[in-house]
Scaffold this motif. Structure first.
Motif, PDB file in Angstrom:
ATOM      1  N   THR A 133       0.821  -1.214   0.000  1.00 23.73           N
ATOM      2  CA  THR A 133       0.000   0.000   0.000  1.00 23.73           C
ATOM      3  C   THR A 133       0.852   1.261   0.000  1.00 23.73           C
ATOM      4  O   THR A 133       0.361   2.337  -0.346  1.00 23.73           O
ATOM      5  CB  THR A 133      -0.963   0.043   1.212  1.00 23.73           C
ATOM      6  N   CYS A 170      -8.658  -0.330   0.137  1.00 20.08           N
ATOM      7  CA  CYS A 170      -8.780  -1.307   1.221  1.00 20.08           C
ATOM      8  C   CYS A 170     -10.220  -1.397   1.727  1.00 20.08           C
ATOM      9  O   CYS A 170     -10.904  -0.375   1.845  1.00 20.08           O
ATOM     10  CB  CYS A 170      -7.841  -0.935   2.365  1.00 20.08           C
ATOM     11  N   ALA A 216     -12.479  -2.807   4.873  1.00 19.17           N
ATOM     12  CA  ALA A 216     -12.469  -3.273   6.252  1.00 19.17           C
ATOM     13  C   ALA A 216     -13.901  -3.447   6.742  1.00 19.17           C
ATOM     14  O   ALA A 216     -14.841  -2.882   6.180  1.00 19.17           O
ATOM     15  CB  ALA A 216     -11.720  -2.275   7.139  1.00 19.17           C
ATOM     16  N   LYS A 254     -16.713  -7.537   3.911  1.00 18.77           N
ATOM     17  CA  LYS A 254     -15.511  -7.033   3.227  1.00 18.77           C
ATOM     18  C   LYS A 254     -15.043  -7.958   2.094  1.00 18.77           C
ATOM     19  O   LYS A 254     -14.522  -7.467   1.092  1.00 18.77           O
ATOM     20  CB  LYS A 254     -14.373  -6.782   4.210  1.00 18.77           C
ATOM     21  N   SER A 304     -14.969  -6.270  -1.522  1.00 22.89           N
ATOM     22  CA  SER A 304     -13.651  -6.085  -2.139  1.00 22.89           C
ATOM     23  C   SER A 304     -13.545  -6.870  -3.440  1.00 22.89           C
ATOM     24  O   SER A 304     -12.978  -6.376  -4.429  1.00 22.89           O
ATOM     25  CB  SER A 304     -12.534  -6.500  -1.173  1.00 22.89           C
ATOM     26  N   ALA A 317      -8.888  -5.741   4.238  1.00 23.47           N
ATOM     27  CA  ALA A 317      -8.200  -5.298   5.463  1.00 23.47           C
ATOM     28  C   ALA A 317      -8.747  -6.068   6.650  1.00 23.47           C
ATOM     29  O   ALA A 317      -9.900  -5.888   7.045  1.00 23.47           O
ATOM     30  CB  ALA A 317      -8.397  -3.798   5.648  1.00 23.47           C
ATOM     31  N   PRO A 372      -3.862   2.899   3.531  1.00 23.64           N
ATOM     32  CA  PRO A 372      -4.778   2.940   2.385  1.00 23.64           C
ATOM     33  C   PRO A 372      -4.741   4.287   1.657  1.00 23.64           C
ATOM     34  O   PRO A 372      -4.580   5.344   2.276  1.00 23.64           O
ATOM     35  CB  PRO A 372      -6.157   2.719   3.022  1.00 23.64           C
ATOM     36  N   SER A 385     -10.437   3.771   1.626  1.00 27.35           N
ATOM     37  CA  SER A 385     -10.955   2.602   2.331  1.00 27.35           C
ATOM     38  C   SER A 385     -12.465   2.655   2.443  1.00 27.35           C
ATOM     39  O   SER A 385     -13.048   3.717   2.630  1.00 27.35           O
ATOM     40  CB  SER A 385     -10.355   2.492   3.727  1.00 27.35           C
ATOM     41  N   TYR A 391      -7.557   2.843  12.617  1.00 25.54           N
ATOM     42  CA  TYR A 391      -7.383   2.472  11.204  1.00 25.54           C
ATOM     43  C   TYR A 391      -7.708   3.643  10.283  1.00 25.54           C
ATOM     44  O   TYR A 391      -7.009   3.885   9.296  1.00 25.54           O
ATOM     45  CB  TYR A 391      -8.264   1.266  10.884  1.00 25.54           C
ATOM     46  N   THR A 392      -8.745   4.415  10.611  1.00 23.21           N
ATOM     47  CA  THR A 392      -9.112   5.538   9.739  1.00 23.21           C
ATOM     48  C   THR A 392      -8.040   6.632   9.719  1.00 23.21           C
ATOM     49  O   THR A 392      -7.953   7.399   8.765  1.00 23.21           O
ATOM     50  CB  THR A 392     -10.463   6.159  10.150  1.00 23.21           C
ATOM     51  N   ILE A 423      -5.399   6.417   6.610  1.00 19.95           N
ATOM     52  CA  ILE A 423      -5.714   6.738   5.211  1.00 19.95           C
ATOM     53  C   ILE A 423      -4.888   7.942   4.775  1.00 19.95           C
ATOM     54  O   ILE A 423      -4.787   8.939   5.489  1.00 19.95           O
ATOM     55  CB  ILE A 423      -7.217   7.017   5.045  1.00 19.95           C
ATOM     56  N   LEU A 475     -12.375   8.091   2.673  1.00 22.45           N
ATOM     57  CA  LEU A 475     -13.025   7.068   3.489  1.00 22.45           C
ATOM     58  C   LEU A 475     -14.484   6.982   3.060  1.00 22.45           C
ATOM     59  O   LEU A 475     -15.179   7.997   2.984  1.00 22.45           O
ATOM     60  CB  LEU A 475     -12.940   7.429   4.976  1.00 22.45           C
TER      61      LEU A 475
END
Length: 459
Positions: free
Chosen positions: A109, A116, A118, A123, A127, A169, A181, A184, A210-211, A214, A220
């Motif tokens: 990445t 990505c 999640a 997911k 994805s 993810a 990412p 995402s 996680y956010t 990015i 997002l």
């Protein structure tokens, strides 16, 4: 270790669906790829045919010579492998670079634009759907997926030209914190893996962190109404989506005669007349997220329409084996209560006037302990529930935690029974099911081909 210096890659836990995608990536680069797995499977046998060296005995002496040089060998392991595993101990003691699968995906990445996906559930389908849209578009993509795409017969897509890489993810063991990412999607944050996280609050905090990963300039795309709070960096655009509301949503949904069509409403360009190639109600919302990601990365309206119409699904994700007027049989990987709820809801919408029976194999003692009431509530949407013993995976038994907990909490009026897994085939032979679904992430799906044969013999 830089990718250009790697001459060999060794996988400890080679047969996992995510690990096998990385194995295929490195085989495509021409390096020696080898590994260990506990038991042979259809996937490991296929990898061996493609050139991977795999053994099934925990034995340092079986590590190929090319993988015994620390300076040029990258070792990749799955968190499910215990730390005292003999080969892992040997690699650590001899100074090898050892990385989780997620660390390697994190490196990709940083080198490419990571798209990505999640979420607790949804997911894999979302994805894979996005990867198919992107791959057949003028943008193309690489992809590392959590399931076998029926369009491609693999969980890996390679592009020599595209800078996009679609990645599932994984929140287990906080693996997705290694990723950076470009964009995402977050599909859901229903608490799970509480054996790892401890509390629902810690699980949500993990998604919040996680956010923050990015990259500025990216985006997002988050399902509307989630309990978690996003915390993106400056320069990251945020969009929301859901079935009927949000920046991205659906209108004019028509479910008729086994087909589903709708309009994709978007702040970029509304696309009319989307037709689902895999016409399942939950795939409307999955498709909204997949198309949002693809559209934000340059896919045209016509490419969205074509991609959604030709999407063939994922093995073990609402995977129809038989579908006719007399019998319906499908397999679904659903193993979290919310997944079970959505799966049962979709089956009920498709077959309103038919008797639906589920054979469910709970996955993990801890998950059953934490969510047995929720499992019972979700399964109670169906007419009949047949419970197998818990599939332990990486866990030891917990006293008092059995499938009986779910059985005792099923709602009144639901037909119910409990059987051993090895009794399933005899049960199918003795009954004439109308709509039958096998549910769970364990090994019950290994019986799917034989169940299909048995039911077809009754036509």
């Amino acid at each position: 270790m830089e990718l250009k210096n790697i001459k060999a890659v060794y996988f400890v836990g080679a047969g996992g669906i995510g690990m096998s995608a990385l194995a295929r990536y490195f085989m495509s680069k021409g390096v020696v790829v080898a590994g260990y797995d506990k038991t042979p499977s259809e996937l490991t046998r296929q990898l061996e045919k493609e050139g991977m060296l795999i053994h099934y005995e925990e034995n340092v002496e079986m590590i190929p010579h090319a993988c015994q040089k620390a300076a040029t060998t990258l070792v990749i392991y799955t968190p499910a492998v215990p730390s005292e595993h003999q080969e892992m101990v040997w690699f650590r003691e001899n100074g090898f670079e050892i990385q989780k699968r997620a660390q390697v995906l994190g490196t990709l990445t940083r080198a490419h634009k990571g798209l990505c996906f999640a979420g607790t559930h949804g997911k894999t389908t979302t994805s894979t759907m996005c990867a198919h849209i992107m791959h057949q578009s003028h943008q193309d993509c690489n992809a590392f997926l959590g399931g076998i795409s029926k369009n491609y017969g693999t969980n890996y897509i390679l592009s020599k030209e595209s800078d996009y890489v679609v990645i599932e993810a994984d929140e287990f063991d906080r693996s997705f914190h290694w990723l950076r990412p470009w964009m995402s999607v977050i599909t859901s944050t229903d608490p799970d893996h509480l054996d790892i996280y401890g509390t629902p609050e810690a699980y949500l905090e993990s998604f919040r962190h996680y956010t923050t990963l990015i990259q500025p300039g990216g985006a997002l795309i988050i399902h509307r109404g989630l309990a978690m709070k996003a915390d993106v960096q400056s320069g990251v655009r945020t969009f929301d989506y859901s079935l009927n509301e949000g920046d991205f949503h659906a209108e004019n949904i028509v479910i008729d005669n086994g087909e589903i069509t709708f309009d994709f409403v978007s702040p970029i360009e509304t696309v009319r007349g989307i037709q689902l190639g895999q016409p399942i109600p939950i795939n409307i919302e999955n498709g909204i997220a997949a198309m949002a990601m693809a559209q934000l990365n340059g896919c045209t309206a016509e490419e969205l329409r074509y991609g959604m119409k030709t999407y063939g699904g994922v093995d073990r994700r609402f995977d129809f084996k038989i579908k006719n007027d007399r019998h319906v049989f499908l397999s679904d990987y659903a193993h979290h209560p919310q997944e079970i709820f959505q799966s049962a809801k979709s089956i009920r919408e498709l077959y309103r006037n038919r008797k639906i029976t589920a054979i469910f194999q709970p996955h993990l003692y801890t998950r059953t302990r934490d969510f047995y009431r929720e499992f019972a509530n979700a399964l109670s949407q169906l007419d009949e529930v047949i419970l197998c013993d818990i599939y332990p995976a990486r866990e030891e038994p917990i006293p008092g935690v059995t499938s009986q907990l779910i059985y005792d909490n099923l709602k009144e009026g639901v037909e119910k029974s409990m059987i051993k897994k090895n009794e399933v085939l005899d049960l199918v032979k003795s009954r004439d099911f109308d709509v039958l679904v096998i549910l769970g992430a364990g090994d019950l799906d290994n019986y799917a081909a034989e169940i299909t044969r048995i039911i077809n013999s009754k036509q």
